[in-house]
Design an enzyme around this catalytic site. Structure first.
Site, PDB file in Angstrom:
ATOM      1  CG  ASN A 124     -34.213 -53.604 -15.770  1.00 12.96           C
ATOM      2  OD1 ASN A 124     -33.830 -52.453 -15.859  1.00 12.96           O
ATOM      3  ND2 ASN A 124     -33.393 -54.637 -15.891  1.00 12.96           N
ATOM      4  CG  HIS A 145     -48.589 -66.914 -26.453  1.00 11.43           C
ATOM      5  ND1 HIS A 145     -48.640 -68.287 -26.614  1.00 11.43           N
ATOM      6  CD2 HIS A 145     -49.538 -66.600 -25.540  1.00 11.43           C
ATOM      7  CE1 HIS A 145     -49.603 -68.776 -25.849  1.00 11.43           C
ATOM      8  NE2 HIS A 145     -50.173 -67.766 -25.186  1.00 11.43           N
ATOM      9  CG  HIS A 147     -44.108 -68.447 -26.195  1.00 12.23           C
ATOM     10  ND1 HIS A 147     -43.617 -67.989 -27.389  1.00 12.23           N
ATOM     11  CD2 HIS A 147     -45.341 -68.969 -26.471  1.00 12.23           C
ATOM     12  CE1 HIS A 147     -44.508 -68.226 -28.339  1.00 12.23           C
ATOM     13  NE2 HIS A 147     -45.567 -68.828 -27.812  1.00 12.23           N
ATOM     14  CG  HIS A 200     -52.517 -70.361 -26.831  1.00 13.07           C
ATOM     15  ND1 HIS A 200     -52.829 -69.021 -26.853  1.00 13.07           N
ATOM     16  CD2 HIS A 200     -51.738 -70.578 -27.933  1.00 13.07           C
ATOM     17  CE1 HIS A 200     -52.267 -68.455 -27.906  1.00 13.07           C
ATOM     18  NE2 HIS A 200     -51.614 -69.371 -28.595  1.00 13.07           N
ATOM     19  CG  HIS A 257     -51.494 -73.026 -32.045  1.00  9.29           C
ATOM     20  ND1 HIS A 257     -50.557 -72.811 -33.022  1.00  9.29           N
ATOM     21  CD2 HIS A 257     -51.039 -72.362 -30.950  1.00  9.29           C
ATOM     22  CE1 HIS A 257     -49.585 -72.045 -32.541  1.00  9.29           C
ATOM     23  NE2 HIS A 257     -49.852 -71.760 -31.288  1.00  9.29           N
TER      24      HIS A 257
END
Ligand code: 23J
Ligand code: MN
Length: 259
Positions: free
Chosen positions: A63, A70, A74, A80, A208
């Protein structure tokens, strides 16, 4: 083979050490993070068959797939976030591989989250947990068990008119884990490492902003955290070696002492 690795292989073969898969299956309906429309969004996972033992390729099946870095279970690399952009070796291809493996400390807040979808983990809660279990070690993975990974369909993103409602970290908890405990990174069962309402926190997206600002990692969309003991397991989370990658889907494995 050295004794220590020989013993490990023997323990895995005998069930003395069990492997728990913390990964969600990547599917075309794998939820992706919903961001306000002013920002660019990520591609969902798609799968396209190239051939399956047919006239397109008589003896082989394969495939093409596409997705954002993300998507699904993950890894978030320090690069990031803008706060982590200037660290050396901050991308998926340059992070030293030893950094992908570490002891796991699993904080269970599933009961709290069942009462309040917007539950935020505080440093006080973590310190109470440490009194009961153990002090969180440097260079460890801190995994937050919410049982969110058991949610199906629309209940997973849990969107309302005012945005998503899902648990995460209180802004004060992230510097506590990153600086006071110097962990490797955090892992969560939700679509991202920040709470659903974190766009409106101060700072916005504190996990984050402050984790990657401290050169730490994130793991999102984990599952099976209910199968881990609070302490004593080891987690391996090695992202794809994408050049300059900000993250990638990955297989996350926990080694857990057996019965
Ligand atoms: C981009 C912007 C905001 C967020 C995210 C990505 C993630 O959660 C992610 O997958 O890293 S909150
Ligand atoms: Mn991410």
């Amino acid at each position: 083979m050295s004794n220590i690795l020989g013993e490990l292989m023997g323990a895995i073969a005998s069930g003395g050490v069990r492997i728990v898969d913390l990964t969600q299956t990547l599917d075309t309906d794998t939820p992706i993070i919903p961001l306000p429309e002013e920002w660019a969004g990520t591609k969902p996972f798609t799968l396209e068959e190239i051939s399956r033992y047919d006239d397109r390729g008589p003896a082989w099946y394969w495939n093409n797939f596409a997705c954002g870095e993300h998507t699904g279970t993950h890894f978030d690399a320090p690069v990031h976030w803008v706060t982590g952009k200037d660290y050396e070796n901050n991308t998926t291809d340059t992070i030293e591989p030893e950094r992908f493996i570490g002891p796991a400390f699993v904080i269970d807040v599933a009961g709290k989250v069942a009462e309040d979808s917007d539950f935020l983990l505080t440093p006080e809660y973590v310190q109470e947990w440490e009194k009961e279990h153990a002090r969180i070690e440097a260079d460890s993975w801190v995994l937050v068990r919410t049982d969110w990974g058991l949610r199906k369909g629309d209940d997973y993103l849990n969107l309302s008119e005012d945005g998503a409602h899902s648990p995460g970290f209180h802004p004060d908890c992230v510097p506590f884990l990153a600086q006071e405990r110097d962990i490797k990174g955090v892992g969560v069962e939700t679509v991202g490492t920040d709470a659903g309402q974190a766009f409106g926190f101060e700072p916005a997206f504190p996990c984050h902003t402050l984790m990657h600002g401290a050169n730490k990692f994130g793991l999102a969309s984990l599952t099976n955290l209910d199968k881990l003991p609070p302490t004593g397991s080891v987690v391996i989370a090695a992202p794809l070696k994408i050049i300059g990658g900000s993250g990638s889907p990955l297989r996350v494995l926990a080694l857990v002492p057996g019965a």
